[in-house]
Design a protein around this motif. Structure first.
Motif, PDB file in Angstrom:
ATOM      1  N   PRO A   1       0.814  -1.215   0.000  1.00  0.00           N
ATOM      2  CA  PRO A   1       0.000   0.000   0.000  1.00  0.00           C
ATOM      3  C   PRO A   1       0.853   1.274   0.000  1.00  0.00           C
ATOM      4  O   PRO A   1       1.889   1.326   0.675  1.00  0.00           O
ATOM      5  N   ASN A   2       0.415   2.267  -0.766  1.00  0.00           N
ATOM      6  CA  ASN A   2       1.064   3.591  -0.840  1.00  0.00           C
ATOM      7  C   ASN A   2       2.413   3.606  -1.556  1.00  0.00           C
ATOM      8  O   ASN A   2       3.066   4.642  -1.613  1.00  0.00           O
ATOM      9  N   GLN A   3       2.845   2.453  -2.062  1.00  0.00           N
ATOM     10  CA  GLN A   3       4.043   2.446  -2.897  1.00  0.00           C
ATOM     11  C   GLN A   3       3.654   2.973  -4.283  1.00  0.00           C
ATOM     12  O   GLN A   3       2.717   2.460  -4.890  1.00  0.00           O
ATOM     13  N   HIS A   4       4.361   4.000  -4.768  1.00  0.00           N
ATOM     14  CA  HIS A   4       4.058   4.572  -6.075  1.00  0.00           C
ATOM     15  C   HIS A   4       4.882   3.890  -7.173  1.00  0.00           C
ATOM     16  O   HIS A   4       5.874   3.227  -6.894  1.00  0.00           O
ATOM     17  N   LEU A   5       4.425   4.085  -8.410  1.00  0.00           N
ATOM     18  CA  LEU A   5       4.995   3.321  -9.517  1.00  0.00           C
ATOM     19  C   LEU A   5       5.404   4.207 -10.698  1.00  0.00           C
ATOM     20  O   LEU A   5       4.965   5.349 -10.804  1.00  0.00           O
ATOM     21  N   VAL A   6       6.251   3.637 -11.550  1.00  0.00           N
ATOM     22  CA  VAL A   6       6.679   4.295 -12.787  1.00  0.00           C
ATOM     23  C   VAL A   6       6.224   3.430 -13.952  1.00  0.00           C
ATOM     24  O   VAL A   6       6.421   2.214 -13.932  1.00  0.00           O
ATOM     25  N   LEU A   7       5.606   4.056 -14.933  1.00  0.00           N
ATOM     26  CA  LEU A   7       5.175   3.315 -16.117  1.00  0.00           C
ATOM     27  C   LEU A   7       5.973   3.794 -17.325  1.00  0.00           C
ATOM     28  O   LEU A   7       6.135   4.990 -17.545  1.00  0.00           O
ATOM     29  N   GLN A   8       6.489   2.820 -18.086  1.00  0.00           N
ATOM     30  CA  GLN A   8       7.296   3.142 -19.256  1.00  0.00           C
ATOM     31  C   GLN A   8       6.801   2.387 -20.461  1.00  0.00           C
ATOM     32  O   GLN A   8       6.430   1.207 -20.370  1.00  0.00           O
TER      33      GLN A   8
END
Ligand SMILES: [Zn+2]
Ligand SMILES: [Zn+2]
Length: 264
Positions: free
Chosen positions: A135-142
């Motif tokens: 929970p609350n871990q943010h992500l990077v999309l490529q």
């Protein structure tokens, strides 16, 4: 009166570090005017030209310099392949320098990280990947040249679904401290380690950071008594006056499996 201490950070790290250091009567002030990304950053861009230790020291010295205060703190985190090539490990360093007294002490955390990266081709694998994210871990999309950072899991889900209609996407952890709960925890643990090291002062000149960092090999083999490569004692050396203290480890003998004579 509390002593003002400068912390060089942009990602709200002072709040994480402050509790561990409050026992010293320090009032932490954030110096946000300096772009720490010029010293290297996780999410691409500037390449690294210093080790993590050098970087943490540089930031601490800059904090003192820019603020005009005696004590400055800098922190530096890095991620790499774990021991034996398994998993991802996070190293967090927090360096504290006192430019007036002339000492530097660095606290550290090193341990496994949840950080992951997935190459996703369909909605099903996307669901599976997101189920793993804490929970609350943010992500990077490529996707090719397209890059979107700081996404919540819900945002990453919607954006990935949209993008998957064209071709596969890469999803990974955004490891910047304010976007990663586990990394914040590791920074707090590094701050606790720094506090412990600051408490240890040289018996001769009272300089902080008198910590038994140096491992001396030579623990004798249990069968033949020959010195092995295992640690027999730990040594603390004062960075100011050179005073040295050596503590033997609890173990008296090494198992013969570590002995060059008994088990060559
Ligand atoms: Zn000393
Ligand atoms: Zn032996």
């Amino acid at each position: 009166m509390k002593q003002a201490v400068a912390v060089l950070t942009r990602h709200d790290k002072a709040r994480l570090i402050a509790p561990a250091l409050s026992q010293f009567g320090w009032q932490l002030t954030e110096i946000a005017s300096f772009d720490t990304d010029t010293l290297g950053s996780f999410a691409g861009g500037q390449s690294r030209f210093m080790t993590a230790q050098e970087c943490a020291f540089r930031k601490a010295a800059l904090a003192a310099d820019l603020s005009g205060l005696n004590i400055g703190i800098g922190s530096e985190g890095s991620f790499s392949v774990g021991p034996f090539g398994i998993g991802t490990y996070n190293l967090e360093l927090i360096c504290c320098v006192n430019v007036a007294a002339g000492w530097a002490v660095t606290g550290r955390f090193y341990g496994p990280s949840l950080a992951q990266q997935w190459l996703l081709a369909d909605a099903e694998s996307l669901q599976r990947a997101l189920a793993d994210v804490e929970p609350n871990q943010h992500l990077v999309l490529q996707q090719g040249d397209y890059l979107k950072k700081a996404l919540t899991a819900a945002q990453a889900h919607n954006l990935a679904l949209l993008r998957l209609s064209r071709c596969e996407v890469t999803l990974s952890y955004d490891l910047r401290a304010h976007l990663s709960p586990q990394r914040r925890l590791h920074i707090q643990q590094a701050a606790d380690d720094l506090a412990r090291r600051l408490q240890c002062v040289c018996p001769q000149c009272a300089t902080p950071g008198f910590w038994p960092d140096k491992a001396l090999p030579g623990l004798p083999c249990e069968a033949c008594g020959v010195a092995t490569s295992l640690t027999s004692a730990r040594q603390a050396v004062c960075q100011r006056c050179g005073y040295t203290a050596t503590e033997p480890v609890a173990a008296r003998h090494a198992s013969q499996q570590y002995c060059q004579e008994c088990n060559p």
